[in-house]
Design a protein around this motif. Structure first.
Motif, PDB file in Angstrom:
ATOM      1  N   ASN A 183      29.827  11.168 -26.497  1.00 13.09           N
ATOM      2  CA  ASN A 183      30.990  10.729 -25.722  1.00 13.09           C
ATOM      3  C   ASN A 183      31.706   9.530 -26.338  1.00 13.09           C
ATOM      4  O   ASN A 183      32.377   8.778 -25.630  1.00 13.09           O
ATOM      5  CB  ASN A 183      30.620  10.425 -24.264  1.00 13.09           C
ATOM      6  N   GLY A 184      31.602   9.366 -27.641  1.00  8.95           N
ATOM      7  CA  GLY A 184      32.316   8.302 -28.349  1.00  8.95           C
ATOM      8  C   GLY A 184      33.764   8.716 -28.548  1.00  8.95           C
ATOM      9  O   GLY A 184      34.159   9.107 -29.636  1.00  8.95           O
ATOM     10  N   ALA A 215      23.495   8.076 -47.910  1.00  7.13           N
ATOM     11  CA  ALA A 215      22.766   8.985 -48.805  1.00  7.13           C
ATOM     12  C   ALA A 215      21.342   9.214 -48.319  1.00  7.13           C
ATOM     13  O   ALA A 215      20.756  10.271 -48.560  1.00  7.13           O
ATOM     14  CB  ALA A 215      22.755   8.419 -50.221  1.00  7.13           C
ATOM     15  N   SER A 216      20.786   8.249 -47.599  1.00 11.08           N
ATOM     16  CA  SER A 216      19.402   8.328 -47.134  1.00 11.08           C
ATOM     17  C   SER A 216      19.207   9.246 -45.923  1.00 11.08           C
ATOM     18  O   SER A 216      18.073   9.595 -45.601  1.00 11.08           O
ATOM     19  CB  SER A 216      18.909   6.926 -46.765  1.00 11.08           C
ATOM     20  N   LEU A 217      20.277   9.666 -45.264  1.00 10.25           N
ATOM     21  CA  LEU A 217      20.165  10.420 -44.016  1.00 10.25           C
ATOM     22  C   LEU A 217      19.523  11.783 -44.229  1.00 10.25           C
ATOM     23  O   LEU A 217      19.924  12.538 -45.108  1.00 10.25           O
ATOM     24  CB  LEU A 217      21.544  10.605 -43.369  1.00 10.25           C
ATOM     25  N   GLU A 218      18.510  12.082 -43.397  1.00  9.77           N
ATOM     26  CA  GLU A 218      17.799  13.363 -43.477  1.00  9.77           C
ATOM     27  C   GLU A 218      18.078  14.259 -42.276  1.00  9.77           C
ATOM     28  O   GLU A 218      18.134  15.468 -42.426  1.00  9.77           O
ATOM     29  CB  GLU A 218      16.292  13.114 -43.607  1.00  9.77           C
ATOM     30  N   THR A 219      18.215  13.688 -41.075  1.00 11.62           N
ATOM     31  CA  THR A 219      18.426  14.505 -39.886  1.00 11.62           C
ATOM     32  C   THR A 219      19.452  13.871 -38.952  1.00 11.62           C
ATOM     33  O   THR A 219      19.532  12.646 -38.831  1.00 11.62           O
ATOM     34  CB  THR A 219      17.113  14.717 -39.093  1.00 11.62           C
ATOM     35  N   ILE A 220      20.195  14.749 -38.292  1.00 12.04           N
ATOM     36  CA  ILE A 220      21.119  14.338 -37.245  1.00 12.04           C
ATOM     37  C   ILE A 220      20.561  14.915 -35.953  1.00 12.04           C
ATOM     38  O   ILE A 220      20.391  16.131 -35.842  1.00 12.04           O
ATOM     39  CB  ILE A 220      22.544  14.857 -37.513  1.00 12.04           C
ATOM     40  N   GLY A 221      20.271  14.070 -35.000  1.00 14.56           N
ATOM     41  CA  GLY A 221      19.621  14.480 -33.758  1.00 14.56           C
ATOM     42  C   GLY A 221      20.502  15.311 -32.847  1.00 14.56           C
ATOM     43  O   GLY A 221      21.716  15.430 -33.041  1.00 14.56           O
ATOM     44  N   ASN A 222      19.890  15.870 -31.830  1.00 17.12           N
ATOM     45  CA  ASN A 222      20.584  16.668 -30.834  1.00 17.12           C
ATOM     46  C   ASN A 222      21.646  15.830 -30.129  1.00 17.12           C
ATOM     47  O   ASN A 222      21.394  14.679 -29.761  1.00 17.12           O
ATOM     48  CB  ASN A 222      19.601  17.207 -29.791  1.00 17.12           C
ATOM     49  N   GLU A 223      22.824  16.407 -29.971  1.00 16.35           N
ATOM     50  CA  GLU A 223      23.941  15.781 -29.265  1.00 16.35           C
ATOM     51  C   GLU A 223      24.343  14.428 -29.841  1.00 16.35           C
ATOM     52  O   GLU A 223      24.980  13.614 -29.159  1.00 16.35           O
ATOM     53  CB  GLU A 223      23.633  15.645 -27.767  1.00 16.35           C
ATOM     54  N   ALA A 224      24.032  14.158 -31.091  1.00 13.89           N
ATOM     55  CA  ALA A 224      24.298  12.851 -31.696  1.00 13.89           C
ATOM     56  C   ALA A 224      25.768  12.449 -31.625  1.00 13.89           C
ATOM     57  O   ALA A 224      26.088  11.297 -31.332  1.00 13.89           O
ATOM     58  CB  ALA A 224      23.815  12.829 -33.145  1.00 13.89           C
ATOM     59  N   PHE A 225      26.680  13.370 -31.875  1.00 16.05           N
ATOM     60  CA  PHE A 225      28.113  13.085 -31.840  1.00 16.05           C
ATOM     61  C   PHE A 225      28.838  13.994 -30.840  1.00 16.05           C
ATOM     62  O   PHE A 225      30.049  14.169 -30.917  1.00 16.05           O
ATOM     63  CB  PHE A 225      28.719  13.259 -33.232  1.00 16.05           C
ATOM     64  N   MET A 226      28.113  14.559 -29.928  1.00 15.27           N
ATOM     65  CA  MET A 226      28.676  15.483 -28.950  1.00 15.27           C
ATOM     66  C   MET A 226      29.834  14.848 -28.178  1.00 15.27           C
ATOM     67  O   MET A 226      29.759  13.700 -27.753  1.00 15.27           O
ATOM     68  CB  MET A 226      27.597  15.925 -27.962  1.00 15.27           C
ATOM     69  N   ASN A 227      30.906  15.607 -28.040  1.00 17.86           N
ATOM     70  CA  ASN A 227      32.067  15.209 -27.251  1.00 17.86           C
ATOM     71  C   ASN A 227      32.790  13.987 -27.800  1.00 17.86           C
ATOM     72  O   ASN A 227      33.409  13.243 -27.046  1.00 17.86           O
ATOM     73  CB  ASN A 227      31.681  15.002 -25.784  1.00 17.86           C
ATOM     74  N   ILE A 270      20.749  19.620 -38.986  1.00 15.85           N
ATOM     75  CA  ILE A 270      21.761  19.216 -38.014  1.00 15.85           C
ATOM     76  C   ILE A 270      21.274  19.732 -36.672  1.00 15.85           C
ATOM     77  O   ILE A 270      21.102  20.933 -36.488  1.00 15.85           O
ATOM     78  CB  ILE A 270      23.143  19.795 -38.368  1.00 15.85           C
ATOM     79  N   GLY A 271      21.014  18.827 -35.744  1.00 17.13           N
ATOM     80  CA  GLY A 271      20.398  19.165 -34.464  1.00 17.13           C
ATOM     81  C   GLY A 271      21.287  19.952 -33.522  1.00 17.13           C
ATOM     82  O   GLY A 271      22.490  20.138 -33.753  1.00 17.13           O
ATOM     83  N   ASP A 272      20.688  20.397 -32.429  1.00 23.12           N
ATOM     84  CA  ASP A 272      21.382  21.157 -31.389  1.00 23.12           C
ATOM     85  C   ASP A 272      22.551  20.349 -30.825  1.00 23.12           C
ATOM     86  O   ASP A 272      22.389  19.166 -30.500  1.00 23.12           O
ATOM     87  CB  ASP A 272      20.435  21.515 -30.255  1.00 23.12           C
ATOM     88  N   SER A 273      23.701  20.980 -30.739  1.00 26.61           N
ATOM     89  CA  SER A 273      24.915  20.373 -30.172  1.00 26.61           C
ATOM     90  C   SER A 273      25.305  19.058 -30.833  1.00 26.61           C
ATOM     91  O   SER A 273      25.997  18.236 -30.227  1.00 26.61           O
ATOM     92  CB  SER A 273      24.763  20.170 -28.657  1.00 26.61           C
ATOM     93  N   ALA A 274      24.908  18.848 -32.071  1.00 29.78           N
ATOM     94  CA  ALA A 274      25.163  17.583 -32.768  1.00 29.78           C
ATOM     95  C   ALA A 274      26.642  17.208 -32.782  1.00 29.78           C
ATOM     96  O   ALA A 274      27.001  16.050 -32.590  1.00 29.78           O
ATOM     97  CB  ALA A 274      24.617  17.635 -34.191  1.00 29.78           C
ATOM     98  N   PHE A 275      27.516  18.176 -33.015  1.00 29.17           N
ATOM     99  CA  PHE A 275      28.957  17.932 -33.057  1.00 29.17           C
ATOM    100  C   PHE A 275      29.698  18.791 -32.028  1.00 29.17           C
ATOM    101  O   PHE A 275      30.897  19.021 -32.150  1.00 29.17           O
ATOM    102  CB  PHE A 275      29.495  18.204 -34.457  1.00 29.17           C
ATOM    103  N   SER A 276      29.015  19.246 -31.033  1.00 26.95           N
ATOM    104  CA  SER A 276      29.600  20.102 -30.010  1.00 26.95           C
ATOM    105  C   SER A 276      30.784  19.416 -29.327  1.00 26.95           C
ATOM    106  O   SER A 276      30.725  18.236 -29.002  1.00 26.95           O
ATOM    107  CB  SER A 276      28.517  20.439 -28.970  1.00 26.95           C
ATOM    108  N   ASP A 277      31.853  20.173 -29.150  1.00 30.21           N
ATOM    109  CA  ASP A 277      33.066  19.708 -28.475  1.00 30.21           C
ATOM    110  C   ASP A 277      33.751  18.536 -29.169  1.00 30.21           C
ATOM    111  O   ASP A 277      34.429  17.737 -28.519  1.00 30.21           O
ATOM    112  CB  ASP A 277      32.785  19.383 -27.000  1.00 30.21           C
TER     113      ASP A 277
END
Length: 175
Positions: A43-44, A54-66, A83-90
């Protein structure tokens, strides 16, 4: 203007405010971070750009959602594996994602669901094995996607509602 220790912005006119706002809407994750937690930026609504280290390995669930103003996501490295579930959803303004590198193995459930401005997705490398259920559901502007031969599983409705997607491109990869 440095935003590292920013708590308050004092502006005397609209022009000054707009200059500060431009700087605030870029999220740059520091080098050394390997995981973005679930819901970290959910919700950002004011985030326009994300730069991942460069060090990033995983993006969590709903990390950038909405994050509905988010337009661009850039990875500075090639270590991203998941890339986790709903990471960039909406993320309805998301147009460009350039972090689908050599080490990416899975795209989670509804990862890019409803990203109606996303036009092209290109995967680099051949480690991607799974595209999750509804991963690109309702990405109505998606016109082209290159799916590597390493993909062994495209889950149900992964591309449902992608009305601009050229069907022969996808049909070649469905197993």
């Amino acid at each position: 203007m440095s935003t590292q220790n920013l708590n308050t912005i004092v502006c005397t006119n609209l022009e000054e405010f707009e200059q500060h706002i431009e700087n605030l809407f870029v999220v740059r994750i520091p080098d050394g971070v390997t995981h973005i937690p679930d819901g970290a930026f959910k919700n950002g609504h004011l985030i326009k750009e994300v730069i991942l280290p460069a060090s990033l390995e995983t993006i969590g669930n709903e990390a950038f959602m909405n994050c509905d103003k988010l337009e661009t996501v850039t990875c500075l490295g090639n270590d991203l594996t998941e890339i986790g579930d709903s990471a960039f959803s909406d993320c309805t303004s998301l147009e460009t994602v350039t972090c689908l590198g050599n080490n990416l193995t899975s795209i989670g459930y509804c990862a890019f669901y409803g990203c109606i401005s996303l036009e092209t997705v290109t995967f680099l490398g051949n480690n991607l094995t799974e595209i999750g259920q509804c991963a690109f559901h309702t990405c109505t502007s998606l016109q082209h996607i290159d799916i590597p031969n390493s993909v062994t599983s495209i889950r149900l409705h992964a591309f449902y509602g992608c009305t601009s997607l050229h069907v022969p491109t996808l049909r070649d990869y469905v197993r």
